[in-house]
Enzyme design. Sequence first.
Site, mmCIF file in Angstrom:
data_model
loop_
_atom_site.group_PDB
_atom_site.id
_atom_site.type_symbol
_atom_site.label_atom_id
_atom_site.label_comp_id
_atom_site.label_asym_id
_atom_site.label_seq_id
_atom_site.Cartn_x
_atom_site.Cartn_y
_atom_site.Cartn_z
ATOM 1 N N TYR A 178 -10.571 -2.873 -10.204
ATOM 2 C CA TYR A 178 -10.313 -1.535 -9.822
ATOM 3 C C TYR A 178 -8.941 -1.177 -10.183
ATOM 4 C CZ TYR A 178 -7.746 -2.794 -5.360
ATOM 5 O OH TYR A 178 -6.700 -3.277 -4.652
ATOM 6 N N HIS A 191 -25.438 23.113 2.525
ATOM 7 C CA HIS A 191 -25.556 23.625 1.035
ATOM 8 C C HIS A 191 -24.748 24.740 0.581
ATOM 9 C CE1 HIS A 191 -28.281 24.252 -2.164
ATOM 10 N NE2 HIS A 191 -28.111 25.447 -1.954
ATOM 11 N N CYS A 217 0.810 -1.269 -0.083
ATOM 12 C CA CYS A 217 -0.001 0.118 0.051
ATOM 13 C C CYS A 217 0.806 1.186 0.061
ATOM 14 C CB CYS A 217 -0.908 0.178 1.170
ATOM 15 S SG CYS A 217 -1.973 1.471 1.276
ATOM 16 N N CYS A 233 -1.613 1.871 -3.003
ATOM 17 C CA CYS A 233 -2.520 3.115 -2.684
ATOM 18 C C CYS A 233 -1.962 4.154 -2.654
ATOM 19 C CB CYS A 233 -3.303 2.761 -1.185
ATOM 20 S SG CYS A 233 -3.315 1.042 -0.867
ATOM 21 N N LYS A 266 -0.093 5.417 -6.195
ATOM 22 C CA LYS A 266 -1.193 5.568 -7.076
ATOM 23 C C LYS A 266 -2.025 6.784 -6.757
ATOM 24 C CE LYS A 266 -5.035 3.942 -5.979
ATOM 25 N NZ LYS A 266 -6.083 3.004 -5.345
ATOM 26 N N GLU A 300 -24.978 16.469 0.285
ATOM 27 C CA GLU A 300 -26.348 16.903 0.938
ATOM 28 C C GLU A 300 -27.587 15.664 0.269
ATOM 29 O OE1 GLU A 300 -28.300 20.664 0.337
ATOM 30 O OE2 GLU A 300 -26.821 20.893 -1.293
ATOM 31 N N GLU A 303 -8.391 2.221 -12.533
ATOM 32 C CA GLU A 303 -7.725 3.499 -11.946
ATOM 33 C C GLU A 303 -6.590 3.894 -12.947
ATOM 34 O OE1 GLU A 303 -8.820 3.042 -7.188
ATOM 35 O OE2 GLU A 303 -7.017 1.876 -8.025
#
Length: 558
Positions: free
Chosen positions: A271, A535, A136, A141, A144, A540, A275
């Site tokens: 994935y 907002h 990782c 991770c 990347k 939201e 990616e």
Amino acid sequence: MITPTSSRAQSLVSRGSSSTMQKMGMCKQGLRGLRTCLSRSTPSSIGQGGRRGGQCLWAPAQEQTGVRGLVTSMAAAASGDAAEQKFDYDLFTIGAGSGGVRGSRIASSYGAKVAVCELPFDFKSSDRLGGVGGTCVLRGCVPKKLMVYASEFADHFHDSRGFGWSPAESIQHDWTHMLEAKRKELTRLNNAYKNTLGNAKVDLIEGRGKVVDAHTVDVDGKRYTAKHIMIAVGGRPTKLDIPGAEHTITSDDALELSRRPDKITVIGGGYIAVEFSCIFHRFGSDVHLVFRQPMPLRGFDEEVRKFTTDQYAASGLQMHPFMTPAEVKKQPDGKLTVVLNAKDGSKVEIADNDQVLMATGRAPNTKNLGLEEAGVQLGPKGQVIVDEYCRSNVPSISALGDVIDRIQLTPVALMEGMALARTVALNEPTKPNYEAVPSAVFSHPELAGVGMTEEQAVQAHPNLDIYTSSFRAMRNTLSGSPLRCFMKMIVDADTHVVLGAHMVGDHAAEIMQGFAVAVKMKCTKEQIDSVVGIHPSSAEEFVTMRSISRKIRGGQPA
């Protein structure tokens, strides 16, 4: 249950053994009060142990470290078994990736004497090179995500025109600069992880570890004994067994390319493939994503997969579904041609590739680790077969992370490491909790989810209410980007508990991390509805979805 070798030793390390500890001259605080109690104890009151001149007599001379070595020491003190005193460590971990480091340092904080071995550092892994930090941190991770960040600027420059900016046409990307900056950061992280182990009083041994037997590890010819051994060696990228596979690269290589490929074909539908396809596409490469399924990202919610695939196409990514790789040929000019078998039996060729990336899966890194010789059961992929407590069929050997092939995510390995630390160091068997584990795909657009997919929910709950919303993010109204957001909530119609949540769009991972708390805590739709939104934000939308998109009753659309 992983226990010391005698019932009396087991009682010593149990939190409920205060009476036994009192008989041995120890305070009611158990392990926490060890140092204080030792100062008051006499050799006769603790059997084989005791202190003389500041030395802990139950540990070998080279291990006189007080509270360190606690589990082995207490077992030896209780049983009087000389063999127990010969363990060098309470816990020896093979592999200093995220899970191995976390499990080791937490076990050390509980009082165990711990060592971890890891290969010397390099940016690419091999049988002889790796590095503290593991996949990782060093070749997964983290690097990347740094490349994801770098690639995003191309879109930002383009989108800025819609907001009145006039970026210079001569803006160029310096690939070498990015590569050097990435390497500098990974080197820093490698050293930071080493410091973390040192600060936790975990011994770091550099070299290739191999299991000799249930209590022995060999590191480049030197042997160490341990009451418990933890396997945390992770996995490695694999390639398809097709002609020309030697011309292709893996994810490890993709992170270390010396220049950006003008054209690249990525083989795979998971994935990692998605990616990297998006990264290179945003950098300006001509990218072709090849996969066997009708859509990429198998295992994610089907509605989310379809929406995401449509967005990839809208962004300009070239995808080739229903294609099976047959061969990779090297052209006379050095470029590569990928030969594919189409669903209808015809052959398709993608020529003139600078690189061909195989992102076709990963395999547990157990080859030549000595596990089978030690009696540890391995699965068909080479994964260590473990029980619900991450223990192998050999009681003293446990495993975690990618090597057990459960959920191959870094935070899951961290969770498993913490659970194993309690099981081994405190003798409190602890199960990792795999319920509602969130995940994300850092593609363009981003995808994230937590809890059940709709397909999973239908199998477990007959009555469901499905809430969905698709909209154009405010940023894209001026930037001119065609991309849209998608949000989905899956609710048990009988209990109103939110079973799953999914999102496609900018910052999906950041938003989903917060929403994962709600899913994990089994919040109801009414509780979600009671939350006031922020907002204007995309997030939201999750607290303002009121209309049911569709209903499922008795497992069938209503």
